[in-house]
Design a protein around this motif. Structure first.
Motif, PDB file in Angstrom:
ATOM      1  N   LYS A  21      42.582  40.819  22.848  1.00 43.47           N
ATOM      2  CA  LYS A  21      42.049  40.776  21.487  1.00 43.47           C
ATOM      3  C   LYS A  21      42.285  39.407  20.856  1.00 43.47           C
ATOM      4  N   LYS A  22      43.386  38.771  21.215  1.00 41.78           N
ATOM      5  CA  LYS A  22      43.680  37.443  20.675  1.00 41.78           C
ATOM      6  C   LYS A  22      42.778  36.388  21.303  1.00 41.78           C
ATOM      7  N   TYR A  23      42.429  36.581  22.577  1.00 43.26           N
ATOM      8  CA  TYR A  23      41.583  35.619  23.287  1.00 43.26           C
ATOM      9  C   TYR A  23      40.350  36.351  23.829  1.00 43.26           C
ATOM     10  N   PRO A  24      39.386  36.638  22.967  1.00 45.99           N
ATOM     11  CA  PRO A  24      38.248  37.470  23.373  1.00 45.99           C
ATOM     12  C   PRO A  24      37.338  36.828  24.411  1.00 45.99           C
ATOM     13  N   GLU A  25      37.457  35.526  24.634  1.00 45.49           N
ATOM     14  CA  GLU A  25      36.602  34.878  25.620  1.00 45.49           C
ATOM     15  C   GLU A  25      37.239  34.809  26.999  1.00 45.49           C
ATOM     16  N   ILE A  26      38.427  35.411  27.135  1.00 39.23           N
ATOM     17  CA  ILE A  26      39.071  35.514  28.444  1.00 39.23           C
ATOM     18  C   ILE A  26      38.752  36.887  29.041  1.00 39.23           C
ATOM     19  N   GLU A  27      38.379  36.889  30.303  1.00 37.49           N
ATOM     20  CA  GLU A  27      38.168  38.118  31.053  1.00 37.49           C
ATOM     21  C   GLU A  27      39.309  38.281  32.047  1.00 37.49           C
ATOM     22  N   VAL A  28      39.687  39.521  32.344  1.00 43.18           N
ATOM     23  CA  VAL A  28      40.825  39.791  33.228  1.00 43.18           C
ATOM     24  C   VAL A  28      40.387  40.665  34.394  1.00 43.18           C
ATOM     25  N   ASP A  29      40.770  40.253  35.575  1.00 39.51           N
ATOM     26  CA  ASP A  29      40.646  41.069  36.782  1.00 39.51           C
ATOM     27  C   ASP A  29      42.071  41.416  37.195  1.00 39.51           C
ATOM     28  N   LEU A  30      42.493  42.662  36.937  1.00 38.68           N
ATOM     29  CA  LEU A  30      43.883  43.090  37.122  1.00 38.68           C
ATOM     30  C   LEU A  30      44.013  43.946  38.373  1.00 38.68           C
ATOM     31  N   LEU A  31      44.970  43.588  39.224  1.00 37.84           N
ATOM     32  CA  LEU A  31      45.270  44.366  40.419  1.00 37.84           C
ATOM     33  C   LEU A  31      46.711  44.846  40.329  1.00 37.84           C
ATOM     34  N   VAL A  32      46.893  46.164  40.253  1.00 36.02           N
ATOM     35  CA  VAL A  32      48.229  46.770  40.186  1.00 36.02           C
ATOM     36  C   VAL A  32      48.579  47.275  41.578  1.00 36.02           C
ATOM     37  N   THR A  33      49.509  46.594  42.220  1.00 33.25           N
ATOM     38  CA  THR A  33      49.870  46.951  43.591  1.00 33.25           C
ATOM     39  C   THR A  33      51.250  46.415  43.922  1.00 33.25           C
ATOM     40  N   ASN A  34      51.936  47.099  44.825  1.00 38.57           N
ATOM     41  CA  ASN A  34      53.225  46.602  45.300  1.00 38.57           C
ATOM     42  C   ASN A  34      53.076  45.692  46.515  1.00 38.57           C
ATOM     43  N   MET A  35      51.851  45.489  46.974  1.00 33.88           N
ATOM     44  CA  MET A  35      51.611  44.559  48.073  1.00 33.88           C
ATOM     45  C   MET A  35      51.788  43.119  47.589  1.00 33.88           C
ATOM     46  N   PHE A  36      52.364  42.288  48.442  1.00 34.18           N
ATOM     47  CA  PHE A  36      52.510  40.868  48.112  1.00 34.18           C
ATOM     48  C   PHE A  36      51.216  40.163  48.522  1.00 34.18           C
ATOM     49  N   MET A  37      50.343  39.975  47.553  1.00 33.86           N
ATOM     50  CA  MET A  37      49.044  39.391  47.823  1.00 33.86           C
ATOM     51  C   MET A  37      49.173  37.893  48.119  1.00 33.86           C
ATOM     52  N   ASP A  38      48.280  37.406  48.968  1.00 32.83           N
ATOM     53  CA  ASP A  38      48.175  35.972  49.224  1.00 32.83           C
ATOM     54  C   ASP A  38      47.396  35.364  48.056  1.00 32.83           C
ATOM     55  N   LEU A  39      48.106  34.675  47.159  1.00 34.33           N
ATOM     56  CA  LEU A  39      47.483  34.191  45.932  1.00 34.33           C
ATOM     57  C   LEU A  39      46.382  33.182  46.204  1.00 34.33           C
ATOM     58  N   VAL A  40      46.569  32.345  47.210  1.00 35.09           N
ATOM     59  CA  VAL A  40      45.564  31.326  47.515  1.00 35.09           C
ATOM     60  C   VAL A  40      44.340  31.971  48.152  1.00 35.09           C
ATOM     61  N   ALA A  41      44.568  32.802  49.173  1.00 31.08           N
ATOM     62  CA  ALA A  41      43.440  33.411  49.882  1.00 31.08           C
ATOM     63  C   ALA A  41      42.647  34.355  48.989  1.00 31.08           C
ATOM     64  N   GLU A  42      43.335  35.046  48.069  1.00 31.45           N
ATOM     65  CA  GLU A  42      42.672  36.019  47.200  1.00 31.45           C
ATOM     66  C   GLU A  42      42.223  35.401  45.874  1.00 31.45           C
ATOM     67  N   ASN A  43      42.437  34.092  45.716  1.00 37.03           N
ATOM     68  CA  ASN A  43      42.021  33.385  44.498  1.00 37.03           C
ATOM     69  C   ASN A  43      42.632  34.025  43.247  1.00 37.03           C
ATOM     70  N   ILE A  44      43.926  34.337  43.314  1.00 39.27           N
ATOM     71  CA  ILE A  44      44.643  34.966  42.202  1.00 39.27           C
ATOM     72  C   ILE A  44      45.335  33.876  41.387  1.00 39.27           C
ATOM     73  N   ASP A  45      45.209  33.959  40.068  1.00 40.81           N
ATOM     74  CA  ASP A  45      45.793  32.938  39.186  1.00 40.81           C
ATOM     75  C   ASP A  45      47.294  33.112  39.021  1.00 40.81           C
ATOM     76  N   VAL A  46      47.764  34.358  38.874  1.00 47.89           N
ATOM     77  CA  VAL A  46      49.185  34.584  38.605  1.00 47.89           C
ATOM     78  C   VAL A  46      49.588  35.975  39.082  1.00 47.89           C
ATOM     79  N   ALA A  47      50.801  36.057  39.607  1.00 49.15           N
ATOM     80  CA  ALA A  47      51.384  37.332  40.016  1.00 49.15           C
ATOM     81  C   ALA A  47      52.717  37.495  39.304  1.00 49.15           C
ATOM     82  N   VAL A  48      52.996  38.704  38.817  1.00 45.36           N
ATOM     83  CA  VAL A  48      54.310  39.023  38.264  1.00 45.36           C
ATOM     84  C   VAL A  48      55.109  39.712  39.367  1.00 45.36           C
ATOM     85  N   ARG A  49      56.276  39.169  39.676  1.00 46.44           N
ATOM     86  CA  ARG A  49      57.084  39.701  40.779  1.00 46.44           C
ATOM     87  C   ARG A  49      58.530  39.857  40.352  1.00 46.44           C
TER      88      ARG A  49
END
Length: 331
Positions: free
Chosen positions: A147-175
């Motif tokens: 709501k604060k940044y309405p021009e940002i879109e989010v693609d959220l993945l909720v998983t316990n898998m350790f994703m490859d951030l580079v290969a999956e083109n992920i901006d940030v992971a919380v770990r």
């Protein structure tokens, strides 16, 4: 609204087209021509003056003259007729400028689009978080951010898998806890713990432990245990103890552990994001309130620290500022 990926792909495709057109135009050139030299020549042709072009480019006049001369030598043609009083484009220079000026303008436009997208919080932000965060408090935080940044879109993945951030083109992971990949860039954003809790009916039937050693005689709700037994490490200030505990139920995620504990099947170790509301409503009670699992650090992990787009910068700032039940602020 166009996403950052759309801007980025479009700009990169346009850059490829411009460069291809340029080299098609200049296919007769044997040696690679320096694009900076072409830009300097275009400025001289536009201003019809070495000195005015030098001021516009922030270069010494001698440097401007040297770059134009180098370009002429590489092309094997005279682009400018120089006299003490006047500067004129030759026929070849006029034709070359006509072909180069539009691609150079398009290059500057593409650079401007990329720069603006880098500065403005907009576009697609790809985030992955563990299942621990797949709870209403985090979704409330994410909703407030959007709501604060309405021009940002989010693609959220909720998983316990350790994703490859580079290969999956992920901006940030919380770990949570130890990080496996040291090549990634991590920022500590907080610390997390797990409390001992149980349903009131379980305590009524089995009693309340008074010291950690009593847990050996209780049913515990276990996570990722083998043969329904495991070791719990608990701390209380400077005190520390490791206990062998068992239970009738072993699960593989915190959400299941919370559901089983709430239904009275044993004592569980749950993070605040799963048990705060249940403790507040009386559906769970604290067990051995001075004791808890050791704290672990929570990290925001990115593939790189260079050229972070503004949408990612503001998200990282919001994560560090969040005062939710998922973690405690760093002291």
């Amino acid at each position: 609204m166009r996403s950052w990926d759309q801007y980025g792909r479009g700009a990169i495709a346009r850059l490829d087209e411009i460069i291809w057109n340029y080299f098609s135009i200049s296919a007769k050139i044997v040696a690679m021509v320096d694009l900076n030299d072409i830009a300097v020549f275009a400025a001289v042709a536009q201003f019809e003056s070495f000195s005015r072009a030098a001021r516009a480019l922030g270069m010494p006049v001698s440097t401007v003259s040297r770059k134009v001369t180098a370009l002429e030598e590489q092309l094997g043609v005279t682009l400018l007729q120089r006299t003490t009083r006047k500067l004129n484009l030759t026929l070849q220079g006029r034709a070359y400028y006509a072909e180069c000026s539009e691609p150079l303008k398009q290059l500057h436009d593409a650079e401007r689009v990329l720069s603006e997208a880098q500065r403005k919080p907009e576009g697609l932000l790809r985030i992955t978080v563990p299942m621990t965060l797949g709870q209403p408090p985090f979704f409330d935080f994410l909703s407030g951010f959007l709501k604060k940044y309405p021009e940002i879109e989010v693609d959220l993945l909720v998983t316990n898998m350790f994703m490859d951030l580079v290969a999956e083109n992920i901006d940030v992971a919380v770990r949570f806890g130890e990080l496996r990949d040291s090549s990634l860039v991590a920022q500590r954003i907080g610390r997390s713990t797990h409390f001992l809790v149980a349903a009131p009916e379980y305590v009524h039937e089995h009693g309340m432990p008074s010291v950690p050693e009593d847990l050996r005689d209780h049913r515990c709700v276990l996570v990722n245990a083998r043969s329904n037994e495991t070791e719990w490490h608990l701390v209380n200030g400077d005190e520390s103890i490791r206990l062998h505990v068992t239970g009738a139920v072993s699960v593989h995620d915190i959400q299941s552990a919370s559901a089983i504990t709430e239904r009275g099947h044993g004592i569980g170790r749950l993070p605040p994001i799963f048990c705060d509301s249940l403790l507040g409503s009386g559906k769970l009670v604290r067990v051995l309130p001075g004791w808890s699992a050791p704290d672990v650090f929570v990290h925001a992990v990115c593939p790189t620290r260079r050229f972070l787009p503004s949408r990612l910068q503001v998200f990282l700032q919001a994560l560090r500022a969040w005062r939710g039940p998922a973690w405690q602020p760093l002291r």
